[in-house]
Design a protein around this motif. Structure first.
Motif, PDB file in Angstrom:
ATOM      1  N   SER A   6      45.421  32.115  39.989  1.00 35.77           N
ATOM      2  CA  SER A   6      46.329  32.167  38.851  1.00 35.77           C
ATOM      3  C   SER A   6      47.583  32.959  39.122  1.00 35.77           C
ATOM      4  O   SER A   6      48.747  32.708  38.594  1.00 35.77           O
ATOM      5  N   GLU A   7      47.530  33.829  39.956  1.00 34.79           N
ATOM      6  CA  GLU A   7      48.549  34.639  40.355  1.00 34.79           C
ATOM      7  C   GLU A   7      49.604  33.875  40.995  1.00 34.79           C
ATOM      8  O   GLU A   7      50.968  33.763  40.825  1.00 34.79           O
TER       9      GLU A   7
ATOM     10  N   PHE B  70      47.963  36.922  32.768  1.00 38.72           N
ATOM     11  CA  PHE B  70      48.917  36.189  33.587  1.00 38.72           C
ATOM     12  C   PHE B  70      50.021  36.927  33.701  1.00 38.72           C
ATOM     13  O   PHE B  70      50.548  36.878  34.796  1.00 38.72           O
ATOM     14  N   ASN B  71      50.709  37.788  32.736  1.00 43.25           N
ATOM     15  CA  ASN B  71      51.694  38.369  33.132  1.00 43.25           C
ATOM     16  C   ASN B  71      51.589  39.672  33.802  1.00 43.25           C
ATOM     17  O   ASN B  71      52.263  40.135  34.574  1.00 43.25           O
TER      18      ASN B  71
ATOM     19  N   SER C 272      46.927  40.353  40.681  1.00 46.75           N
ATOM     20  CA  SER C 272      45.787  39.868  40.163  1.00 46.75           C
ATOM     21  C   SER C 272      44.872  40.895  40.497  1.00 46.75           C
ATOM     22  O   SER C 272      43.756  41.085  39.662  1.00 46.75           O
TER      23      SER C 272
ATOM     24  N   TYR D 242      49.411  39.676  36.173  1.00 48.09           N
ATOM     25  CA  TYR D 242      49.673  39.502  37.585  1.00 48.09           C
ATOM     26  C   TYR D 242      50.703  39.538  38.077  1.00 48.09           C
ATOM     27  O   TYR D 242      50.964  39.518  39.290  1.00 48.09           O
TER      28      TYR D 242
ATOM     29  N   VAL E 197      53.835  31.471  33.396  1.00 47.32           N
ATOM     30  CA  VAL E 197      52.817  31.903  32.819  1.00 47.32           C
ATOM     31  C   VAL E 197      52.402  30.630  31.806  1.00 47.32           C
ATOM     32  O   VAL E 197      51.359  30.278  31.595  1.00 47.32           O
TER      33      VAL E 197
ATOM     34  N   ASP F  15      45.057  36.024  27.581  1.00 45.66           N
ATOM     35  CA  ASP F  15      45.558  35.325  28.817  1.00 45.66           C
ATOM     36  C   ASP F  15      47.129  35.583  29.042  1.00 45.66           C
ATOM     37  O   ASP F  15      47.460  35.506  30.292  1.00 45.66           O
TER      38      ASP F  15
ATOM     39  N   ASN G 141      49.299  28.006  31.639  1.00 42.88           N
ATOM     40  CA  ASN G 141      48.206  27.859  30.938  1.00 42.88           C
ATOM     41  C   ASN G 141      48.190  26.621  29.815  1.00 42.88           C
ATOM     42  O   ASN G 141      47.159  26.405  29.495  1.00 42.88           O
TER      43      ASN G 141
ATOM     44  N   SER H 172      51.175  31.177  38.492  1.00 47.32           N
ATOM     45  CA  SER H 172      52.078  32.069  37.499  1.00 47.32           C
ATOM     46  C   SER H 172      53.208  32.133  38.116  1.00 47.32           C
ATOM     47  O   SER H 172      54.399  32.001  37.593  1.00 47.32           O
TER      48      SER H 172
END
Length: 325
Positions: A24-25, A88-89, A96, A91, A33, A84, A37, A28
């Motif tokens: 995810s990092e 995610f931000n 992460s 990260y 982000v 989320d 998502n 993103s």
């Protein structure tokens, strides 16, 4: 034998969530982000619809009332969108590894939200667990400057995003419980006539109550994915969705995050508690902040300091107290 299997599955879930956080990092940073998502929750929504169609004969949550939809949509907004978005931000700001460390605060926010919204009591063991978890995070984020003054080792924005992510997950979980309880009440009048979902034309008929969590999560995905799509359009970055197809690294990372997180991660977490005690499973699955230390060092060259290791260990110990005392 089953107890050991449940513990092994729980450890596997912790590894999957570590992979999901790292992917995810990467995704993103490459795609943004909101784009990640929209893809992540959109695919989770698609897989949920296929699952429901296969086992209930309908690609949507059957028998869910307006009240159930209201609570679960609110849960999706708080947990999937707000939570989320913050996660995610975080990260992007603190990585992460530290983002997952702050997620150990989620049980604390869950306990407070359950106390406020559904009247559950706050026991002394829960308060002790909160204190230990906060101590672990303080060890990781606080340090001293050359004048021996206490200072933050992380940007304040990243800390606030991490706290917001845990808050979103904790409150979203309680809202989800209210929604699932409402859904259970919606379903109960139909169980006498539907001993199995074959009556709805299912391909693989099973008991309707077994798929209730997946149906509830589908509604949450509708809220989360829809909000991220609106955010993307309102911010003037809708074209980023088309551009994401050319970002191979980001798209691959996003797919890894989807399969390691919402698909296999959640699925195996449900399986783990079937074989071992929920408290033991939850504690093992909460070891992600420890497991992620080495991979984040290899992938992102983040140094592993004694304070980082100690902070992660203490925070996970705090989480374990929520479930084991």
């Amino acid at each position: 034998m089953e107890e050991t299997l449940g513990q092994v599955i729980s450890l596997g879930v912790a590894v999957l969530w570590t992979i999901s956080a790292l992917a995810s990092e990467v995704g993103s940073r490459s795609l943004g982000v909101a784009v990640v998502n929209v893809w992540r929750l959109g695919l989770a929504l698609l897989f949920s619809a296929l699952l429901l169609w296969g086992v209930t004969g309908q690609p949507y949550p059957v028998f869910a009332s307006g009240t159930t939809w209201m609570w679960l949509l609110l849960s999706g907004f708080v947990g999937y969108f707000f939570g989320d978005w913050c996660l995610f931000n975080s990260y992007l700001v603190i990585g992460s590894r530290m983002g997952q460390l702050f997620m150990t605060l989620a049980p604390m926010f869950t306990a407070f939200a359950a106390w406020v919204m559904i009247g559950q009591t706050l026991s002394w063991s829960a308060l002790l667990a909160m204190a230990v978890t906060l101590l672990g995070i303080a060890i990781s984020v606080l340090g001293r400057d050359t004048d021996h003054h206490v200072q933050l080792n992380l940007p304040l924005r990243g800390i606030l995003l991490g706290i917001g992510a845990a808050l979103g997950q904790g409150v979203g979980l309680v809202l989800s419980k209210i929604g699932v309880d409402s859904y259970t009440a919606d379903l109960s009048p139909h169980l006498a006539d539907l001993s199995a979902s074959a009556a709805l034309g299912a391909i693989v008929p099973i008991d309707m109550t077994d798929v209730l969590p997946f149906a509830a999560n589908m509604i949450r995905c509708v809220a989360g994915g829809g909000c991220f799509a609106i955010w993307l359009i309102a911010s003037g970055h809708a074209s980023d969705m088309r551009g994401s197809f050319s970002q191979r690294r980001g798209m691959l990372a996003m797919l890894v995050a989807v399969f390691a997180g919402p698909l296999f991660g959640v699925g195996f977490s449900l399986m783990a508690v079937q074989y071992t005690a929920a408290g033991i499973a939850s504690t093992i699955m909460a070891t992600t902040p420890i497991i992620i230390l080495l991979p984040s060092r290899w992938l992102f060259h983040q140094p592993i300091t004694p304070a980082a290791v100690l902070g992660a260990l203490v925070s996970v110990a705090g989480v374990s107290l929520f479930f084991l005392i």
